[in-house]
Design a protein around this motif. Structure first.
Motif, PDB file in Angstrom:
ATOM      1  N   ASN A 123      16.044  10.952 -10.154  1.00 46.51           N
ATOM      2  CA  ASN A 123      14.626  11.231 -10.361  1.00 46.51           C
ATOM      3  C   ASN A 123      13.841   9.929 -10.210  1.00 46.51           C
ATOM      4  OD1 ASN A 123      12.084  11.979 -11.163  1.00 46.51           O
ATOM      5  ND2 ASN A 123      12.649  12.570 -13.255  1.00 46.51           N
ATOM      6  N   ASP A 124      13.101   9.797  -9.118  1.00 49.17           N
ATOM      7  CA  ASP A 124      12.350   8.560  -8.852  1.00 49.17           C
ATOM      8  C   ASP A 124      11.210   8.335  -9.833  1.00 49.17           C
ATOM      9  OD1 ASP A 124      14.036   8.116  -6.789  1.00 49.17           O
ATOM     10  OD2 ASP A 124      12.565   8.309  -5.184  1.00 49.17           O
ATOM     11  N   ASN A 125      10.844   9.366 -10.578  1.00 51.26           N
ATOM     12  CA  ASN A 125       9.794   9.224 -11.590  1.00 51.26           C
ATOM     13  C   ASN A 125      10.354   9.311 -13.004  1.00 51.26           C
ATOM     14  OD1 ASN A 125       7.182   8.716 -10.398  1.00 51.26           O
ATOM     15  ND2 ASN A 125       7.398  10.704  -9.389  1.00 51.26           N
ATOM     16  N   GLU A 126      11.625   8.994 -13.152  1.00 54.39           N
ATOM     17  CA  GLU A 126      12.271   9.002 -14.459  1.00 54.39           C
ATOM     18  C   GLU A 126      11.554   8.040 -15.411  1.00 54.39           C
ATOM     19  OE1 GLU A 126      14.086   9.762 -17.506  1.00 54.39           O
ATOM     20  OE2 GLU A 126      15.155  10.693 -15.803  1.00 54.39           O
ATOM     21  N   ALA A 191       7.939   5.709 -10.059  1.00 55.65           N
ATOM     22  CA  ALA A 191       8.419   4.702 -11.008  1.00 55.65           C
ATOM     23  C   ALA A 191       9.451   3.792 -10.356  1.00 55.65           C
ATOM     24  CB  ALA A 191       9.008   5.385 -12.237  1.00 55.65           C
ATOM     25  N   LYS A 192      10.304   4.361  -9.512  1.00 60.19           N
ATOM     26  CA  LYS A 192      11.336   3.549  -8.862  1.00 60.19           C
ATOM     27  C   LYS A 192      10.722   2.629  -7.812  1.00 60.19           C
ATOM     28  CE  LYS A 192      15.588   4.845  -8.428  1.00 60.19           C
ATOM     29  NZ  LYS A 192      16.889   5.483  -8.037  1.00 60.19           N
ATOM     30  N   MET A 193       9.752   3.125  -7.055  1.00 62.62           N
ATOM     31  CA  MET A 193       9.100   2.285  -6.057  1.00 62.62           C
ATOM     32  C   MET A 193       8.396   1.104  -6.738  1.00 62.62           C
ATOM     33  SD  MET A 193       5.855   1.560  -4.692  1.00 62.62           S
ATOM     34  CE  MET A 193       5.092   1.236  -3.121  1.00 62.62           C
ATOM     35  N   LEU A 194       7.688   1.373  -7.830  1.00 61.89           N
ATOM     36  CA  LEU A 194       6.997   0.305  -8.549  1.00 61.89           C
ATOM     37  C   LEU A 194       7.988  -0.673  -9.164  1.00 61.89           C
ATOM     38  CD1 LEU A 194       4.175   2.392 -10.272  1.00 61.89           C
ATOM     39  CD2 LEU A 194       3.932   0.834  -8.334  1.00 61.89           C
ATOM     40  N   PHE A 195       9.135  -0.189  -9.581  1.00 58.95           N
ATOM     41  CA  PHE A 195      10.172  -1.079 -10.101  1.00 58.95           C
ATOM     42  C   PHE A 195      10.638  -2.039  -9.010  1.00 58.95           C
ATOM     43  CE2 PHE A 195      14.774  -1.891 -10.408  1.00 58.95           C
ATOM     44  CZ  PHE A 195      14.788  -2.672 -11.556  1.00 58.95           C
ATOM     45  N   TYR A 196      10.897  -1.539  -7.828  1.00 60.52           N
ATOM     46  CA  TYR A 196      11.357  -2.384  -6.725  1.00 60.52           C
ATOM     47  C   TYR A 196      10.285  -3.393  -6.314  1.00 60.52           C
ATOM     48  CZ  TYR A 196      15.764  -0.071  -5.316  1.00 60.52           C
ATOM     49  OH  TYR A 196      17.062   0.386  -5.239  1.00 60.52           O
ATOM     50  N   ILE A 197       9.088  -2.902  -6.018  1.00 54.61           N
ATOM     51  CA  ILE A 197       8.065  -3.760  -5.408  1.00 54.61           C
ATOM     52  C   ILE A 197       7.344  -4.615  -6.434  1.00 54.61           C
ATOM     53  CG2 ILE A 197       5.940  -3.804  -4.060  1.00 54.61           C
ATOM     54  CD1 ILE A 197       8.404  -3.075  -2.444  1.00 54.61           C
ATOM     55  N   ARG A 198       6.972  -4.031  -7.552  1.00 53.70           N
ATOM     56  CA  ARG A 198       6.184  -4.780  -8.533  1.00 53.70           C
ATOM     57  C   ARG A 198       7.085  -5.567  -9.494  1.00 53.70           C
ATOM     58  NH1 ARG A 198       2.486  -1.065 -12.031  1.00 53.70           N
ATOM     59  NH2 ARG A 198       4.487  -0.708 -13.081  1.00 53.70           N
ATOM     60  N   THR A 199       7.965  -4.852 -10.172  1.00 54.72           N
ATOM     61  CA  THR A 199       8.783  -5.495 -11.199  1.00 54.72           C
ATOM     62  C   THR A 199       9.783  -6.487 -10.616  1.00 54.72           C
ATOM     63  OG1 THR A 199       8.550  -3.635 -12.735  1.00 54.72           O
ATOM     64  CG2 THR A 199      10.466  -5.059 -13.037  1.00 54.72           C
ATOM     65  N   CYS A 200      10.509  -6.090  -9.569  1.00 54.53           N
ATOM     66  CA  CYS A 200      11.537  -6.973  -9.004  1.00 54.53           C
ATOM     67  C   CYS A 200      10.924  -8.170  -8.279  1.00 54.53           C
ATOM     68  CB  CYS A 200      12.461  -6.177  -8.083  1.00 54.53           C
ATOM     69  SG  CYS A 200      13.488  -4.973  -8.971  1.00 54.53           S
ATOM     70  N   SER A 201       9.818  -7.969  -7.559  1.00 53.77           N
ATOM     71  CA  SER A 201       9.145  -9.094  -6.892  1.00 53.77           C
ATOM     72  C   SER A 201       8.643 -10.096  -7.925  1.00 53.77           C
ATOM     73  CB  SER A 201       7.982  -8.581  -6.035  1.00 53.77           C
ATOM     74  OG  SER A 201       8.435  -7.709  -5.029  1.00 53.77           O
ATOM     75  N   PHE A 202       8.065  -9.591  -9.017  1.00 55.77           N
ATOM     76  CA  PHE A 202       7.568 -10.452 -10.088  1.00 55.77           C
ATOM     77  C   PHE A 202       8.715 -11.228 -10.728  1.00 55.77           C
ATOM     78  CE2 PHE A 202       5.470 -10.458 -14.551  1.00 55.77           C
ATOM     79  CZ  PHE A 202       5.084 -11.780 -14.392  1.00 55.77           C
TER      80      PHE A 202
END
Length: 418
Positions: A123-126, A191-202
């Motif tokens: 679930n990408d929006n988990e 949620a998963k996309m934001l984790f990859y791009i926002r959280t992981c990049s940061f």
């Protein structure tokens, strides 16, 4: 307050915790403002350690799935995350070792378990991904805003995993491709996309910035990996800043920060800029793209005195790249001949509350403009006092720093202006 906080914290460790206990802890944490934070942390330190450790335990175990859709549990996790963020940005009173003990009360096994759950969810929006992201974001904030004198093993563990499993992977590229489209559906921002791009990049940005960590690839490798997508994304979306959603702003902020960090990887080499901008025209285009973002006035109204929101962070990040450009490339003429760029930078310098933004603005203008052009700017009279105030505070600091800025960088900037 200490006894009142201890009562729910030291209740028997029942899983799940009762709604009443969650409410009590959430309300107490929400009530801690900057004025009372120091006293609360030192009086309730042991109790806070219990809460912080319990949260990491929940995130890394199977408990979470049973509770996550309950409103009071969500409120509790967000309350703790917000408290931690306030703790991070309390820059004057609370000791660094106290912050580190509270914020990093987690084992490598627990972190590995969290990553495993993120990797295995269909679930990408988990909700679990969104909540876990808050903790990784706070970790990144702590490392960036309170750079440690030595590397923390847990920080190495987190970022080595993120680098090789989330940044240097096909999925990260897929998300970048989605962001490079001129029209982006809001459904893309899972949620998963934001984790990859926002959280992981940061996370990687904060990791490479203090120069206390060793990373198993070069800046050139990462610039090559992200360059084409990054330049296209910024070029396309800089023209429609007024239409950005909150989610797109978060992604743009961390992508620009990530690239800005790469440009300053070692503080001396020009190689990253040469790899990032392979032609002069790309340099000029990117300057104009970043200036369009910098000159978006609604962002100015949201800027803070610390790098605590996206609006402040994206200004700081864009200026990091511009500063690196003017230090390494012969492009002063481009700034001198473009009044709109000068005005955009000058206006930002007038309105900035975050000192690092002011320092970058003054440094860029001092580097590229002639004396006559500088004297005509409204902010010219403020430059000297601004630098001398920061120099004085850096000189009195035991590490000879003003916040994260080393005194030699201040002296370099001061030399440029004076």
């Amino acid at each position: 307050m200490e006894k009142k906080f201890e009562e729910p914290v030291y209740k028997p460790n029942i899983s799940p915790l009762s709604i009443d206990i969650l409410r009590q802890i959430s309300l107490i944490l929400k009530g801690q403002d900057n004025e009372c934070l120091y006293s609360f942390v030192h009086k309730s330190y042991e109790s806070l350690l219990v809460v912080e450790g319990w949260v990491w335990k929940v995130l890394s175990s199977g408990y979470f799935d049973e509770w996550i859709n309950e409103e009071h549990y969500q409120e509790f996790f967000y309350a703790v995350a917000s408290f931690n963020k306030n703790l991070i940005f309390n820059n004057d009173d609370i000791e660094l070792n106290v912050k580190a003990a509270l914020l990093l009360s987690v084992s490598t096994d627990q972190v590995s378990s969290i990553f495993k759950q993120i990797d295995q969810t269909d679930n990408d929006n988990e909700m679990f991904i969104a909540v876990a992201s808050l903790w990784f974001d706070n970790h990144s904030c702590f490392i960036h805003y309170n750079p440690p004198a030595h590397a923390f093993p847990i920080t190495d563990h987190i970022n080595q995993y993120i680098l090789h499993n989330y940044i240097l992977c096909k999925q990260y590229k897929t998300y970048l491709n989605e962001l490079s489209q001129s029209m982006i559906s809001q459904s893309v921002f899972t949620a998963k996309m934001l984790f990859y791009i926002r959280t992981c990049s940061f996370s990687i940005f904060s990791y490479i910035n203090p120069n206390t960590h060793k990373i198993l690839c070069t800046a050139d490798d990462l610039v090559h990996w992200i360059r084409d997508d990054y330049l296209q994304i910024v070029h396309i979306h800089s023209r429609t800043v007024a239409l950005w959603s909150k989610e797109l702003l978060g992604c743009m902020t961390q992508l620009i920060s990530f690239v800005g960090g790469l440009c300053w990887w070692d503080g001396h080499s020009k190689k990253q800029i040469k790899v990032l901008f392979i032609t002069e025209q790309i340099i000029y285009d990117h300057i104009e793209d970043l200036i369009r973002i910098i000159d978006y006035r609604p962002f100015h109204k949201e800027m803070k005195s610390v790098r605590s929101n996206d609006e402040t962070s994206i200004m700081d990040a864009a200026l990091m790249i511009l500063m690196r450009m003017v230090q390494t490339e012969n492009i002063s003429w481009f700034f001198r001949s473009n009044v709109s760029i000068q005005n955009a930078l000058s206006t930002l310098g007038e309105e900035a509350l975050y000192d690092e933004i002011g320092l970058s603005v003054y440094g860029i203008l001092g580097k590229v403009l002639s004396d006559e052009q500088l004297k005509k700017l409204k902010i010219a009279n403020n430059m000297g006092g601004f630098f001398f105030n920061m120099l004085e505070q850096a000189w009195r600091h035991p590490l000879k720093k003003y916040r994260q800025i080393r005194i030699e960088h201040l002296l370099q900037g001061n030399y440029i202006i004076i």
